[in-house]
Scaffold this motif. Structure first.
Motif, mmCIF file in Angstrom:
data_model
loop_
_atom_site.group_PDB
_atom_site.id
_atom_site.type_symbol
_atom_site.label_atom_id
_atom_site.label_comp_id
_atom_site.label_asym_id
_atom_site.label_seq_id
_atom_site.Cartn_x
_atom_site.Cartn_y
_atom_site.Cartn_z
ATOM 1 N N THR A 55 6.309 0.762 17.223
ATOM 2 C CA THR A 55 5.104 0.134 17.777
ATOM 3 C C THR A 55 4.463 1.049 18.814
ATOM 4 O OG1 THR A 55 6.039 -2.059 17.405
ATOM 5 C CG2 THR A 55 4.225 -1.905 18.981
ATOM 6 N N SER A 82 -1.912 -2.902 6.982
ATOM 7 C CA SER A 82 -1.681 -4.210 7.596
ATOM 8 C C SER A 82 -0.507 -4.161 8.577
ATOM 9 C CB SER A 82 -1.426 -5.249 6.509
ATOM 10 O OG SER A 82 -1.098 -6.486 7.068
ATOM 11 N N ALA A 83 0.532 -3.439 8.216
ATOM 12 C CA ALA A 83 1.685 -3.302 9.117
ATOM 13 C C ALA A 83 1.294 -2.526 10.372
ATOM 14 C CB ALA A 83 2.838 -2.613 8.397
ATOM 15 N N GLU A 134 -1.650 -2.509 11.703
ATOM 16 C CA GLU A 134 -2.439 -3.457 12.491
ATOM 17 C C GLU A 134 -1.538 -4.435 13.245
ATOM 18 O OE1 GLU A 134 -4.950 -5.085 9.468
ATOM 19 O OE2 GLU A 134 -6.391 -3.423 9.606
ATOM 20 N N LYS A 135 -0.459 -4.885 12.616
ATOM 21 C CA LYS A 135 0.469 -5.806 13.278
ATOM 22 C C LYS A 135 1.150 -5.134 14.458
ATOM 23 C CE LYS A 135 1.287 -8.610 9.195
ATOM 24 N NZ LYS A 135 2.184 -8.937 8.102
ATOM 25 N N HIS A 136 1.539 -3.870 14.297
ATOM 26 C CA HIS A 136 2.138 -3.134 15.416
ATOM 27 C C HIS A 136 1.130 -2.969 16.547
ATOM 28 C CE1 HIS A 136 6.083 -1.938 13.873
ATOM 29 N NE2 HIS A 136 5.519 -1.773 12.683
ATOM 30 N N ARG A 174 -1.401 -4.980 17.233
ATOM 31 C CA ARG A 174 -1.567 -6.287 17.891
ATOM 32 C C ARG A 174 -0.424 -6.548 18.861
ATOM 33 N NH1 ARG A 174 -3.685 -7.824 12.909
ATOM 34 N NH2 ARG A 174 -1.743 -8.691 12.141
ATOM 35 N N LYS A 175 0.776 -6.173 18.456
ATOM 36 C CA LYS A 175 1.949 -6.354 19.313
ATOM 37 C C LYS A 175 1.795 -5.532 20.601
ATOM 38 C CE LYS A 175 6.916 -6.515 18.566
ATOM 39 N NZ LYS A 175 7.981 -6.098 17.650
#
Length: 181
Positions: A130, A156-157, A159-161, A163-164
């Motif tokens: 991340t 997408s992964a 983007e998730k990192h 956001r975290k």
């Protein structure tokens, strides 16, 4: 436009052949070789970009183009200089001094360095992947798809990192803002 075997126009060929002469002409008009070189490059780009029909005297045409470009450059430099002078005069009349220091004061610099160090700690506390993705995207300016390809994960992964990481920084900022009152 008349073309030679390579596809260059007559004007472009004359510009290449008489480059040194035209550069000397521009240097005498502009006062230095660096500006002359810049204008010469601009002329080359303009000739390459424009559809110029047949010209009876390509060298005279080039000298006229060079004269106009030199005049435009001098006029732009004068306008820029006048704008800067007016800005300095306006700022010094507002402050009552000759020079205004726009740099932040020492206390603000110290606080900013401390905040940066704290954000670094927040990022270091995140999972390694991340933290890496956040730095690659926000600090290095790399595209999400490039990061995803490098790490062999989906966009997408990534983007998730991100956001975290954003969530961790927002939570940190909320804590700082509440401490500052």
């Amino acid at each position: 436009m008349a073309m030679n075997k390579r596809g260059d126009s007559d004007i472009a060929c004359v510009l290449l052949a008489k480059r040194a002469v035209i550069k000397g002409f521009l240097s005498s008009r502009l006062g230095n070789a660096a500006d002359a070189e810049d204008v010469l490059q601009d002329l080359w780009l303009k000739i390459d970009r424009l559809e110029i029909g047949p010209v009876d005297d390509p060298l005279s045409y080039l000298f006229r183009m060079a004269q106009n470009a030199a005049y435009d450059r001098r006029r732009s430099a004068e306008r820029r200089s006048n704008r800067e002078q007016q800005w300095v005069e306006t700022q010094s009349s507002k402050a009552g001094t000759e020079y205004i220091d726009d740099s932040p004061d020492v206390l603000k610099q110290m606080v900013s360095r401390e905040r940066l160090a704290e954000v670094e700690q927040v990022l270091n506390a995140l999972p390694e992947r991340t933290s890496y993705i956040f730095r690659a995207f926000r600090v290095e300016g790399r595209a999400q798809r490039d990061i995803a390809a490098e790490l062999e994960i989906s966009v997408s992964a990534v983007e998730k990192h991100l956001r975290k990481a954003y969530r961790a920084i927002i939570d940190f900022r909320k804590g700082v803002d509440s401490d500052d009152g």
